[in-house]
Design a protein around this motif. Structure first.
Motif, PDB file in Angstrom:
ATOM      1  N   PHE A 343       0.814  -1.342   0.022  1.00 18.87           N
ATOM      2  CA  PHE A 343       0.045   0.087  -0.095  1.00 18.87           C
ATOM      3  C   PHE A 343       0.930   1.263   0.059  1.00 18.87           C
ATOM      4  O   PHE A 343       0.675   2.272  -0.718  1.00 18.87           O
ATOM      5  N   SER A 344       1.914   1.174   0.721  1.00 25.40           N
ATOM      6  CA  SER A 344       2.682   2.364   0.871  1.00 25.40           C
ATOM      7  C   SER A 344       3.622   2.733  -0.605  1.00 25.40           C
ATOM      8  O   SER A 344       3.717   3.708  -0.878  1.00 25.40           O
ATOM      9  N   SER A 345       3.877   1.366  -1.028  1.00 29.32           N
ATOM     10  CA  SER A 345       4.549   1.504  -2.398  1.00 29.32           C
ATOM     11  C   SER A 345       3.583   2.202  -3.565  1.00 29.32           C
ATOM     12  O   SER A 345       3.892   2.886  -4.212  1.00 29.32           O
ATOM     13  N   ARG A 351       2.191   9.434  -5.791  1.00 28.57           N
ATOM     14  CA  ARG A 351       2.607  10.955  -5.422  1.00 28.57           C
ATOM     15  C   ARG A 351       3.762  11.154  -6.469  1.00 28.57           C
ATOM     16  O   ARG A 351       3.784  12.528  -6.738  1.00 28.57           O
ATOM     17  N   HIS A 352       4.464  10.394  -6.969  1.00 27.56           N
ATOM     18  CA  HIS A 352       5.618  10.617  -7.934  1.00 27.56           C
ATOM     19  C   HIS A 352       5.230  10.458  -9.272  1.00 27.56           C
ATOM     20  O   HIS A 352       6.071  10.325 -10.087  1.00 27.56           O
ATOM     21  N   GLY A 353       4.160  10.137  -9.519  1.00 27.86           N
ATOM     22  CA  GLY A 353       3.660   9.988 -11.090  1.00 27.86           C
ATOM     23  C   GLY A 353       3.919   8.883 -11.615  1.00 27.86           C
ATOM     24  O   GLY A 353       4.057   8.594 -12.971  1.00 27.86           O
TER      25      GLY A 353
END
Length: 356
Positions: A343-345, A351-353
């Motif tokens: 999930f964090s990945s 967030r970083h496109g």
């Protein structure tokens, strides 16, 4: 890998599990046959059929982190050695760790020959299981030390530049300059648990735990020596024997928990081998999928979650020398950690496109 091959390998994740599905059908059919031969009744046959299915799920839940770590190492190996690990390795995992290893424990613990141990497994499964349970302390101590060293070697790495739990991992990465810090940590854990277990079996725990630590160090040295020798060869001749050896010992350490835990459901060696063997095929399929689809590169924190799960499993194996911890807790704990890392990945990618 070329774009064409990437497209070719992307149709469906289910395609990676084709052999696992085939082995599942064959294994459950064999389990039903074993049930009929041992019980001669329909309810008994269905019971053993169900136990085989539960053992397969148990193995998958306990070993998902193993698949992630295998994939992390396999991606650095040549295609030849990848194939060798995924063919020879599965034979060693299924037949070696699920059949030969439990028999070898009984041979050593009971001081009997291999044929006598096999006869015990077939005709006196309760006595066989009792010997296995008696050997549990040493197995858990050995496996716990090895797995903790695997995890700590990953986090105590000064070259590690991607951190998931940043406050912890940055400090561990900086502390890697302190020589032997991970060994010191495991030795302190060994001393602590030896004291907690008490004088009656503390010595047995300490001996087995230190052997687990020494085994990691020896395998790690051999891995680096063999891989360094490979670098002297041309690209086509390079093997990866060091990484292969490391993965085999790692696989064995992961198998300890599942093999011992299986005796809580059944004392039948063949039912255990069938159930855990089915689960091992799914772990193999997951490993191949993670390597070929580049999942570890796509989800940057996935292997972090796996190594946290490995460390916790090592600590749990130590704790199991004193109290019983259900295998369901162990399996779910690892799955939850990996799920959170996934999930964090995904969130980082968005967030970083890097999301779809």
């Amino acid at each position: 890998m070329s774009d064409a091959s990437a497209v070719h390998s992307s149709p469906s994740s289910l395609s990676y599990f084709r052999w696992a599905f085939i082995v599942t059908v064959a294994g459950l059919a064999l389990g039903a046959l074993v049930g009929w031969l041992y019980t001669g009744t329909v309810p008994g046959t269905l019971s053993i059929f169900f136990i085989c299915a539960v053992l397969a799920v148990l193995e998958i839940s306990l070993s998902f982190d193993n698949a992630v770590v295998n994939a992390n190492k396999l991606k650095t190996m040549t295609p030849l050695w990848q194939r060798r690990f995924l063919t020879w390795g599965i034979l060693i995992a299924v037949f070696g760790m699920r059949i030969v290893f439990p028999l070898a424990i009984v041979v050593v613990a009971a001081g009997i020959g291999p044929i006598a141990a096999l006869d015990l497994a077939i005709n006196r499964p309760h006595d066989y299981a009792a010997i296995m349970h008696e050997a549990h302390l040493g197995i858990a101590a050995f496996g716990g030390s090895f797995l903790m060293m695997v995890a700590l070697a990953y986090f105590f790495d000064k070259d590690k530049d991607i951190h998931w739990v940043k406050p912890i991992e940055r400090r561990l990465s900086r502390a890697a300059d302190v020589r032997g810090i991970e060994i010191t940590f495991v030795l302190l854990m060994i001393v602590l648990f030896t004291k907690l277990i008490g004088p009656e079996r503390g010595g047995e725990f300490m001996t087995a735990a230190i052997w687990g630590l020494v085994t990691f160090l020896v395998v790690d040295v051999l891995r680096h020596m063999l891989d360094r020798a490979d670098k002297g060869l041309d690209a086509a001749a390079r093997g990866g024997m060091g990484a292969f050896l490391y993965l085999e010992v790692l696989d064995a350490s992961f198998s300890f928990d599942g093999v011992i835990g299986a005796f809580a459901l059944t004392q039948n060696l063949f039912v255990i081998a069938i159930g855990l063997g089915i689960g091992a095929m799914y772990v193999r399929s997951m490993t191949i999928m993670l390597v070929e689809k580049g999942t570890l590169a796509e989800y940057r924190y996935l292997e972090h979650g796996a190594f946290y799960a490995i460390f916790i499993l090592g600590v749990i194996m130590y704790c199991q020398t004193m109290v019983h911890i259900p295998e369901v807790v162990t399996g779910l704990g690892g799955a939850v950690l990996i799920g959170i890392a996934l999930f964090s990945s995904i969130r980082w990618n968005r967030r970083h496109g890097n999301g779809d």
